[in-house]
Structures are given as structure tokens and as C-alpha cells.
Design an enzyme around this catalytic site. Structure first.
Site, PDB file in Angstrom:
ATOM      1  N   SER A  83     -36.654 -62.134  28.210  1.00 18.51           N
ATOM      2  CA  SER A  83     -36.783 -62.107  29.661  1.00 18.51           C
ATOM      3  C   SER A  83     -37.921 -61.152  30.023  1.00 18.51           C
ATOM      4  O   SER A  83     -39.025 -61.296  29.505  1.00 18.51           O
ATOM      5  CB  SER A  83     -35.455 -61.704  30.305  1.00 18.51           C
ATOM      6  OG  SER A  83     -35.509 -61.841  31.706  1.00 18.51           O
ATOM      7  N   HIS A 127     -37.119 -66.398  30.224  1.00 20.33           N
ATOM      8  CA  HIS A 127     -36.905 -66.403  31.667  1.00 20.33           C
ATOM      9  C   HIS A 127     -38.251 -66.222  32.365  1.00 20.33           C
ATOM     10  O   HIS A 127     -38.975 -65.259  32.084  1.00 20.33           O
ATOM     11  CB  HIS A 127     -35.966 -65.270  32.079  1.00 20.33           C
ATOM     12  CG  HIS A 127     -34.601 -65.379  31.476  1.00 20.33           C
ATOM     13  ND1 HIS A 127     -33.758 -64.293  31.353  1.00 20.33           N
ATOM     14  CD2 HIS A 127     -33.914 -66.430  30.971  1.00 20.33           C
ATOM     15  CE1 HIS A 127     -32.625 -64.682  30.806  1.00 20.33           C
ATOM     16  NE2 HIS A 127     -32.700 -65.960  30.554  1.00 20.33           N
ATOM     17  N   ASP A 171     -27.982 -61.652  29.464  1.00 20.89           N
ATOM     18  CA  ASP A 171     -28.030 -63.015  28.949  1.00 20.89           C
ATOM     19  C   ASP A 171     -28.398 -62.999  27.470  1.00 20.89           C
ATOM     20  O   ASP A 171     -29.323 -62.304  27.057  1.00 20.89           O
ATOM     21  CB  ASP A 171     -29.053 -63.840  29.730  1.00 20.89           C
ATOM     22  CG  ASP A 171     -29.025 -65.312  29.345  1.00 20.89           C
ATOM     23  OD1 ASP A 171     -27.934 -65.792  28.955  1.00 20.89           O
ATOM     24  OD2 ASP A 171     -30.074 -65.971  29.412  1.00 20.89           O
TER      25      ASP A 171
END
Length: 369
Positions: free
Chosen positions: A187, A214, A307
Site C-alpha cells: 500500500s 493499493h 490489509d
């Protein structure tokens, strides 16, 4: 950062009309305060030193000094969180903001410019939320690469590194028959780390790699092209039912969870977001675990939130091999730290050592075969 104090934003934008539009968007957030506007990158560098903003919103295309060079100078001289933005870009080409990420910027967001546009409110809120989240990231000065010493001390191998802190203590890697697939999740701060790892793997990556990064909508196709150009490896946006080929990297497309079945065919799912994301790293890791079990290797890199942590734990329970990025090299240690707290990380490594670890696992596979 205290909620009682507004986040101080410096805007670097050469277009007067765009400055006005973005200033309005920032001004309509009760937690943001616009402390200055710069018309080019050189002005932005000077104003960062003078105003000490909490975060900089940086346009990529500017005269005198563009956003990429300004990011490089700021991160080397007076580091501050930087978010880059651009109004015009070809979704099929490499966005210059990716180069700014390589120089230390934290995120890319599209500009909300036309209040009459259907997506204006969504883009405006995404910009405000990104500024709010990224302002809390602790950035460090990025020094130019040093020349190698005459007799440098060889780096410690992963197994030789001292584990004197609980957060960095690895658990044993289980013996595996062979590694047939690598899954990666990242991310905030991820793009340059992914690129570095791919460069180090090079043609020795002889199994498929699946990647969830992400990223704001509109940038994934260019991100895949950027990785291809920078690493020399074939990187493409994943397509449903495509057979995952050895030596290729497949990036999850926007708005779809990425997975793989036991036949090695890629799957895409537009189900609900998980951990706030679609694509979700945890969804990828679970799918890879179910399809390959002990023959899977998963890596969780820098990122905000958690996540990927539970998915990594699940893959480890299935007998797969797991590794996470270390705190020192992570822009945001949230995702790796969450995995470590769950006991899901068998190795905690810096990016160069992650690449070495992957190659060692692949070499073991070739030896056993």
C-alpha cells in the site's frame, strides 16, 4: 497529530484556475488549512523551508522545476509528506507521479477540478482524505546514494541477523517441496519497493507473481507499464481466466479482488471490499493459499492499516512461506506490523533481503526438482 489543530497544507500548482479549484476543495475541509500556494517546484522548495507545512500537495507538471525534481529536493533537504496530483494523464501510459513516488512522495491522486463533473465530489473527498491520512506519516531525509567503501562489510544474511527486538524476531520457515507462485501485497510507499524487488529478482523469477498494490483509480495500467520499464520483467494488469505464466507479474486491476485457482488461472471478483480495499491483499493471499498451499510464498510490504495480515496468517497455516518488510525501510509499518503481531511473519526483512530470500526459495525448488 492533534485533532484540535488543522493540518497545514502547501499547494504547488502552476495553473491559476486549478489553484483556485483545489484551494476551494481544501478550504472546505474543517481539518485542513491552506498555508500557501507555489507556482512552480522551486517556489515550493523555498516555501516548505519557510512555512514548515504538515503536507505538500504537488502538481507533476510545472515550469522552472517540475514536481518530480521538487519532490527529490524537498525529501533530501527538508523532508515533509508529499502527495502528487495531475489533471491530465493517459491511463495507458506511465504517469510522472510514479517517478515522484520513487523520489519519496507518498501517494498519487487525481485533481478534482470541475464542480459540474459527476465524479467531482468523490475526487474532492478522496483528495481531502488522502491529505489527512498522509499528513501523519513520519518521513525521513532521503540522502543521495553513497559510494561503496573500499572494504565494505558484507551484509548479514537473513538467518544471521540478530533478533534482539520482539517485533523483528522471525519464526522458523517450514520446509517446502517447492515454490510455484509468489504473491505480494503493498500500500502506501509500496511502488518503489516493489520496483526494487523486481529489479533484484530479474530473470531468475521463474514462477508467476501476483501483486495487489493499493492505488487511486486511473493509475494501475500506468503502474504496470512503469514496473515493466523499470525492472525489465513483463508486468501486466491481470485478466480473468488468463493462465499465470512463469516469470510474469500480474497486477490486480481496479475494483476487483485478484485470485488464482488450482489450475493456475487468474480469477477476478468484484465482491465487497475487505479491510476497506478492493482489491484486497488478504483476498489474494487466501486464494493463493487455497490453490497452492505449501507451494506458495507471500510477501507483505509497507502500507497503512492491516490489509494482508490475516491473509498472510492463513497462508502460513496452509504451510506456505511468509515474509514482511521491516520497520526501518517501511514508509508506513502498519500492514507488516499487523502481520507480525498475529505471528504471521516467518521473516522480517529489508527489500534487498526480501529479493534474496525469494531467490533462495526458488533455488531450493530447482534443487528439489
Amino acid at each position: 497529530m492533534s485533532e484540535r489543530r488543522k493540518i497545514r497544507v502547501l499547494l504547488a500548482e502552476d495553473s491559476r484556475s486549478q489553484r483556485e479549484a483545489i484551494s476551494w476543495v481544501i478550504g472546505n475541509a474543517p481539518y485542513l488549512e491552506l498555508v500557501g500556494t507555489a507556482a512552480n517546484g522551486a517556489e515550493a522548495v523555498d516555501m516548505v523551508e519557510q512555512l514548515k507545512p504538515d503536507i505538500v500537495l504537488m502538481d507533476c507538471h510545472m515550469p522552472v522545476m517540475d514536481g518530480i525534481e521538487a519532490t527529490r529536493v524537498i525529501m533530501g533537504r527538508c523532508p515533509v509528506p508529499i502527495v502528487v496530483t495531475s489533471a491530465t494523464f493517459d491511463v495507458n501510459d506511465v504517469h510522472p507521479g510514479l517517478e515522484a513516488l520513487h523520489e519519496g512522495a507518498l501517494a498519487i491522486v487525481p485533481k478534482p477540478l470541475d464542480p459540474a463533473a459527476e465524479n467531482f465530489d468523490r475526487l474532492a473527498e478522496e483528495l481531502r482524505l488522502t491529505l489527512k491520512l498522509m499528513a501523519d506519516v513520519k518521513v525521513v531525509r532521503r540522502l543521495p546514494p553513497r559510494r561503496a567503501a573500499a572494504n565494505p562489510r558484507p551484509p548479514l544474511e537473513a538467518a544471521e541477523r540478530p533478533a534482539d527486538r520482539p517485533v523483528d524476531r522471525p519464526v522458523p520457515v517450514r520446509e517446502v517441496r517447492e515454490i510455484r507462485i509468489v504473491a505480494v501485497g503493498a500500500s502506501t510507499g509500496g511502488p518503489p519497493v516493489v520496483l526494487d524487488i523486481l529489479r533484484r529478482l530479474g530473470p531468475k523469477l521463474d514462477v508467476p507473481m501476483l501483486l495487489v498494490q493499493h492505488m487511486s483509480p486511473g493509475f494501475i495500467v500506468g503502474f504496470a507499464s512503469w514496473l515493466t520499464r523499470g525492472s525489465g520483467l513483463p508486468v501486466e494488469v491481470a485478466a480473468a481466466n488468463a493462465v499465470a505464466a512463469p516469470g510474469r507479474v500480474y497486477v490486480a486491476p481496479e475494483g476487483h479482488h485478484l485470485g488464482i485457482d488450482r489450475r493456475g488461472r487468474l480469477t477476478l471478483d468484484d465482491g465487497p471490499p475487505e479491510n476497506g480495499f478492493r482489491p484486497s491483499v488478504s483476498c489474494l493471499f487466501r486464494s493463493v493459499a487455497d490453490a497452492f498451499g505449501r507451494e506458495a510464498l507471500a510477501i507483505l510490504l509497507t502500507g497503512m492499516g492491516q490489509d494482508g495480515a490475516d491473509g498472510l496468517a492463513y497462508l502460513g497455516q496452509k504451510g506456505g512461506v511468509t515474509a514482511v518488510q521491516d520497520k526501518e525501510s517501511s514508509v508506513v509499518f502498519g500492514m507488516p506490523a499487523a502481520a507480525i503481531r498475529m505471528g504471521a511473519a516467518q521473516r522480517v526483512l529489508a527489500p534487498p533481503d526480501i529479493a534474496k530470500f525469494v531467490l533462495a526459495q526458488l533455488a531450493r525448488r530447482r534443487h528439489l526438482s
